[in-house]
Design a protein around this motif. Structure first.
Motif, mmCIF file in Angstrom:
data_model
loop_
_atom_site.group_PDB
_atom_site.id
_atom_site.type_symbol
_atom_site.label_atom_id
_atom_site.label_comp_id
_atom_site.label_asym_id
_atom_site.label_seq_id
_atom_site.Cartn_x
_atom_site.Cartn_y
_atom_site.Cartn_z
ATOM 1 N N ASP A 246 13.784 -0.793 3.131
ATOM 2 C CA ASP A 246 12.808 0.316 3.172
ATOM 3 C C ASP A 246 11.492 -0.115 2.577
ATOM 4 O OD1 ASP A 246 15.083 1.848 3.735
ATOM 5 O OD2 ASP A 246 15.277 2.501 1.644
ATOM 6 N N VAL A 247 11.597 -0.895 1.500
ATOM 7 C CA VAL A 247 10.369 -1.189 0.751
ATOM 8 C C VAL A 247 9.653 -2.429 1.272
ATOM 9 C CG1 VAL A 247 11.082 0.033 -1.341
ATOM 10 C CG2 VAL A 247 11.659 -2.396 -1.093
ATOM 11 N N ALA A 248 10.425 -3.401 1.776
ATOM 12 C CA ALA A 248 9.782 -4.651 2.201
ATOM 13 C C ALA A 248 10.317 -5.100 3.553
ATOM 14 C CB ALA A 248 10.029 -5.740 1.165
ATOM 15 N N ASN B 70 0.829 -1.207 0.000
ATOM 16 C CA ASN B 70 0.000 0.000 0.000
ATOM 17 C C ASN B 70 0.869 1.265 0.000
ATOM 18 O OD1 ASN B 70 -2.521 1.392 0.180
ATOM 19 N ND2 ASN B 70 -1.945 1.889 2.293
ATOM 20 N N ARG B 71 1.975 1.208 0.741
ATOM 21 C CA ARG B 71 2.881 2.356 0.832
ATOM 22 C C ARG B 71 3.499 2.692 -0.533
ATOM 23 N NH1 ARG B 71 6.545 0.276 4.020
ATOM 24 N NH2 ARG B 71 5.597 0.761 6.014
ATOM 25 N N VAL B 72 3.704 1.664 -1.329
ATOM 26 C CA VAL B 72 4.275 1.878 -2.671
ATOM 27 C C VAL B 72 3.366 2.806 -3.483
ATOM 28 C CG1 VAL B 72 4.746 0.744 -4.889
ATOM 29 C CG2 VAL B 72 5.533 -0.303 -2.751
ATOM 30 N N LYS B 73 2.065 2.595 -3.368
ATOM 31 C CA LYS B 73 1.119 3.424 -4.140
ATOM 32 C C LYS B 73 1.185 4.875 -3.686
ATOM 33 C CE LYS B 73 -1.777 -0.372 -5.426
ATOM 34 N NZ LYS B 73 -2.013 -1.370 -4.333
ATOM 35 N N VAL B 74 1.264 5.063 -2.353
ATOM 36 C CA VAL B 74 1.344 6.424 -1.814
ATOM 37 C C VAL B 74 2.646 7.081 -2.265
ATOM 38 C CG1 VAL B 74 1.438 7.775 0.315
ATOM 39 C CG2 VAL B 74 -0.045 5.772 0.184
ATOM 40 N N ALA B 75 3.715 6.309 -2.213
ATOM 41 C CA ALA B 75 5.029 6.850 -2.581
ATOM 42 C C ALA B 75 5.022 7.332 -4.026
ATOM 43 C CB ALA B 75 6.106 5.778 -2.386
ATOM 44 N N PHE B 76 4.499 6.513 -4.903
ATOM 45 C CA PHE B 76 4.510 6.916 -6.320
ATOM 46 C C PHE B 76 3.575 8.087 -6.586
ATOM 47 C CE2 PHE B 76 7.341 4.468 -9.012
ATOM 48 C CZ PHE B 76 7.888 3.612 -8.063
ATOM 49 N N GLU B 77 2.479 8.160 -5.844
ATOM 50 C CA GLU B 77 1.587 9.316 -5.999
ATOM 51 C C GLU B 77 2.343 10.587 -5.612
ATOM 52 O OE1 GLU B 77 -2.081 8.987 -3.768
ATOM 53 O OE2 GLU B 77 -2.441 11.149 -4.024
ATOM 54 N N PHE B 78 3.111 10.489 -4.538
ATOM 55 C CA PHE B 78 3.889 11.650 -4.085
ATOM 56 C C PHE B 78 4.934 12.057 -5.136
ATOM 57 C CE2 PHE B 78 7.709 13.427 -2.161
ATOM 58 C CZ PHE B 78 7.201 14.473 -1.410
ATOM 59 N N ILE B 79 5.693 11.086 -5.610
ATOM 60 C CA ILE B 79 6.780 11.402 -6.557
ATOM 61 C C ILE B 79 6.197 11.956 -7.861
ATOM 62 C CG2 ILE B 79 8.815 10.494 -7.748
ATOM 63 C CD1 ILE B 79 8.831 8.177 -5.675
ATOM 64 N N GLU B 80 5.061 11.390 -8.234
ATOM 65 C CA GLU B 80 4.381 11.852 -9.449
ATOM 66 C C GLU B 80 3.952 13.306 -9.299
ATOM 67 O OE1 GLU B 80 0.990 9.357 -10.160
ATOM 68 O OE2 GLU B 80 1.143 9.637 -12.340
ATOM 69 N N LYS B 81 3.331 13.629 -8.161
ATOM 70 C CA LYS B 81 2.855 15.002 -7.939
ATOM 71 C C LYS B 81 4.026 15.968 -7.888
ATOM 72 C CE LYS B 81 -1.649 14.299 -5.924
ATOM 73 N NZ LYS B 81 -2.312 13.672 -4.770
ATOM 74 N N LEU B 82 5.122 15.495 -7.314
ATOM 75 C CA LEU B 82 6.316 16.341 -7.203
ATOM 76 C C LEU B 82 6.942 16.567 -8.578
ATOM 77 C CD1 LEU B 82 8.033 17.603 -4.890
ATOM 78 C CD2 LEU B 82 9.420 15.515 -4.954
ATOM 79 N N PHE C 74 10.188 -9.343 -0.327
ATOM 80 C CA PHE C 74 10.816 -8.370 -1.217
ATOM 81 C C PHE C 74 10.212 -8.513 -2.622
ATOM 82 C CE2 PHE C 74 15.351 -6.731 -2.542
ATOM 83 C CZ PHE C 74 14.828 -5.468 -2.758
ATOM 84 N N ASP C 75 10.118 -9.749 -3.107
ATOM 85 C CA ASP C 75 9.584 -9.969 -4.460
ATOM 86 C C ASP C 75 8.160 -9.432 -4.599
ATOM 87 O OD1 ASP C 75 11.846 -11.151 -5.526
ATOM 88 O OD2 ASP C 75 11.270 -13.185 -4.938
ATOM 89 N N THR C 76 7.360 -9.646 -3.554
ATOM 90 C CA THR C 76 5.968 -9.173 -3.614
ATOM 91 C C THR C 76 5.925 -7.662 -3.758
ATOM 92 O OG1 THR C 76 5.334 -10.997 -2.182
ATOM 93 C CG2 THR C 76 3.762 -9.185 -2.377
ATOM 94 N N VAL C 77 6.756 -6.971 -2.978
ATOM 95 C CA VAL C 77 6.742 -5.506 -3.041
ATOM 96 C C VAL C 77 7.362 -5.028 -4.361
ATOM 97 C CG1 VAL C 77 7.427 -3.368 -1.893
ATOM 98 C CG2 VAL C 77 6.793 -5.356 -0.531
ATOM 99 N N VAL C 78 8.355 -5.754 -4.838
ATOM 100 C CA VAL C 78 8.990 -5.360 -6.108
ATOM 101 C C VAL C 78 7.983 -5.464 -7.266
ATOM 102 C CG1 VAL C 78 10.778 -5.980 -7.802
ATOM 103 C CG2 VAL C 78 11.360 -5.791 -5.384
ATOM 104 N N ASP C 79 7.074 -6.439 -7.186
ATOM 105 C CA ASP C 79 6.005 -6.501 -8.200
ATOM 106 C C ASP C 79 5.235 -5.175 -8.208
ATOM 107 O OD1 ASP C 79 6.629 -9.107 -8.844
ATOM 108 O OD2 ASP C 79 5.057 -10.004 -7.599
#
Ligand code: GLO
Ligand code: NI
Ligand code: NI
Ligand code: NI
Length: 404
Positions: free
Chosen positions: A71-73, A48-60, A86-91
């Motif tokens: 950090d990610v998994a 779920n955090r991955v989605k928030v992170a990319f929304e932030f980077i995209e807006k920036l 790790f693999d699940t989050v990397v997907d």
């Protein structure tokens, strides 16, 4: 000219501070709860955090990001489970990269937080720690390749010693050299052709870090026949902890052909540790850009904001302000540096200061036409060195006029 901000600066957002930071410092635990975290270290929360992170980077509007495996998994109960998490989050990371076009500047492995690395990773007195570190880097290299990462970073973490009386320095350095060779070999084996970067840092967390500054690192790389494979990822706050300026480190690396990328932040004159503050000082960014432009840019590197907002009064919105302030500071620094270069006066001062090398004995020395005996004959004839003006007065006047 005609370039967009994205083309000028390969700005990058760091996962660890921006999406995982809680405001902890060496003297206390976190003070902020991220609204996107449910307080657990579950894989679901990580995805779920991955989605928030990319929304932030995209807006920036930043084109890149960077992360450590941890950090990610979350870690699992054993290595196998850790790989699976790790693999699940990397997907999820891969899907978000494809959706947004945001790219991975570099990947890395955290080999300093877990107690298994208490004595270091490759330089640990415990051989199993070395083996575990090998697995971490092997996996992180595979993931970095899969996600198209343009570089791979090695920040030493605890690669250093606390006490020489219980330390076999030769053995630890040999192990570190061996570890890097294994990493180089494995990257080749899997066809990862990103740039390997070492991130020098002194004093933290161990008393003496083997990767103290870029000159230490270059000497180490040369000793172990690794210098063709690595460049440096320089960080402002690390440079100042080592008693250098960031510009010194940039010039040293540029001069030696090992300038790779930067972790952009700033230290604090009154605080003695790696405070990772966002860069807002135009003098600092101008100096950085002067050196970066001089050496033709950062190539596949970027301006990675390894920085965090202050412990007090932290709101998620501050993360936008902080990054935007850092980007503006670099944009302003680039403009001033470009103007200084276009004006050409500083280059001229340097050229004039070394004028004695352009003809006569200077030019002859540079053309290898002398040895100690012929230089002695020259000097015996001449008698002594005639002091020359350094042009310092004019230089100061010019700088004063330019900045005021
Ligand atoms: C610590 C370093 C650290 C690295 C990171 C990537 O002081 O700056 O944050 O940048 O581990 O290797
Ligand atoms: Ni860093
Ligand atoms: Ni740092
Ligand atoms: Ni940092």
């Amino acid at each position: 000219e005609g370039k967009t901000m994205k083309e000028h600066f390969r700005f990058s957002v760091v996962y660890w501070h921006t999406f995982r930071g809680t405001g902890s410092d060496p003297f206390g635990p976190g003070t902020a709860v991220r609204p996107w975290d449910d307080g657990t270290e579950s894989v679901e929360n990580a995805v779920n955090r991955v989605k928030v992170a990319f929304e932030f980077i995209e807006k920036l509007g930043a084109p890149y990001y960077a992360f450590h495996d941890r950090d990610v998994a979350p870690e699992g109960a054993n290595l196998k489970e850790t790989y699976k998490n790790f693999d699940t989050v990397v997907d999820a990371l891969e899907a978000e990269q494809q959706r947004t076009g945001i790219k991975l500047l570099w990947g890395t492995a955290n080999m300093f937080s877990n107690p298994r690395f208490m004595h270091g990773a490759a330089t640990s007195c415990n051989a199993d720690a070395f083996a575990y570190a090998a697995c971490s880097v092997k996996k992180a290299l595979e993931v970095t390749k899969r996600l198209g990462g343009e570089s791979y970073v090695f920040w030493g973490g605890r690669e250093g010693y606390q006490n020489l009386l219980n330390t076999d320095m030769k053995r630890e350095l040999d192990h570190l050299g061996k570890f890097f060779h294994l990493a180089v070999d494995y990257a080749k084996e899997i066809g990862f052709d990103g740039q390997f970067l070492i991130e020098p840092k002194p004093k933290e967390p161990t008393k003496h870090q083997y990767d103290f500054d870029s000159a230490h690192c270059l000497a180490f790389l040369k000793s172990y026949d690794l210098d063709k494979h690595f460049k440096m990822n320089l960080e402002t706050n690390h440079a100042t902890l080592a008693g250098h300026t960031m510009q010194h480190e940039l010039e040293y690396c540029g001069t030696n052909g090992i300038l790779g990328s930067i972790d952009a932040n700033t230290g604090d004159l009154l605080l003695g540790w790696d405070t990772d503050q966002f860069p807002t000082n135009y003098y600092l960014t101008t100096e950085c850009m002067l050196s970066i432009l001089k050496f033709g840019g950062l190539g596949t590197g970027g301006v990675n904001f390894d920085a965090k907002v202050r412990r007090e009064s932290f709101e998620p919105l501050d993360l936008f302000y902080a990054h935007i302030g850092g980007m503006d500071a670099f944009a302003k620094g680039l403009k001033i540096a470009a103007a200084i270069r276009a004006d050409g006066k500083l280059d001229q001062f340097v050229k004039e200061r070394y004028a004695s090398w352009d003809s006569g004995v200077g030019a002859e020395i540079e053309a290898d036409k002398h040895d100690f005996k012929t230089l002695e004959a020259y000097m015996l004839e001449k008698g002594d060195v005639s002091p020359n003006s350094s042009g310092r007065q004019e230089l100061l006047e010019h700088i004063f006029n330019m900045y005021m």
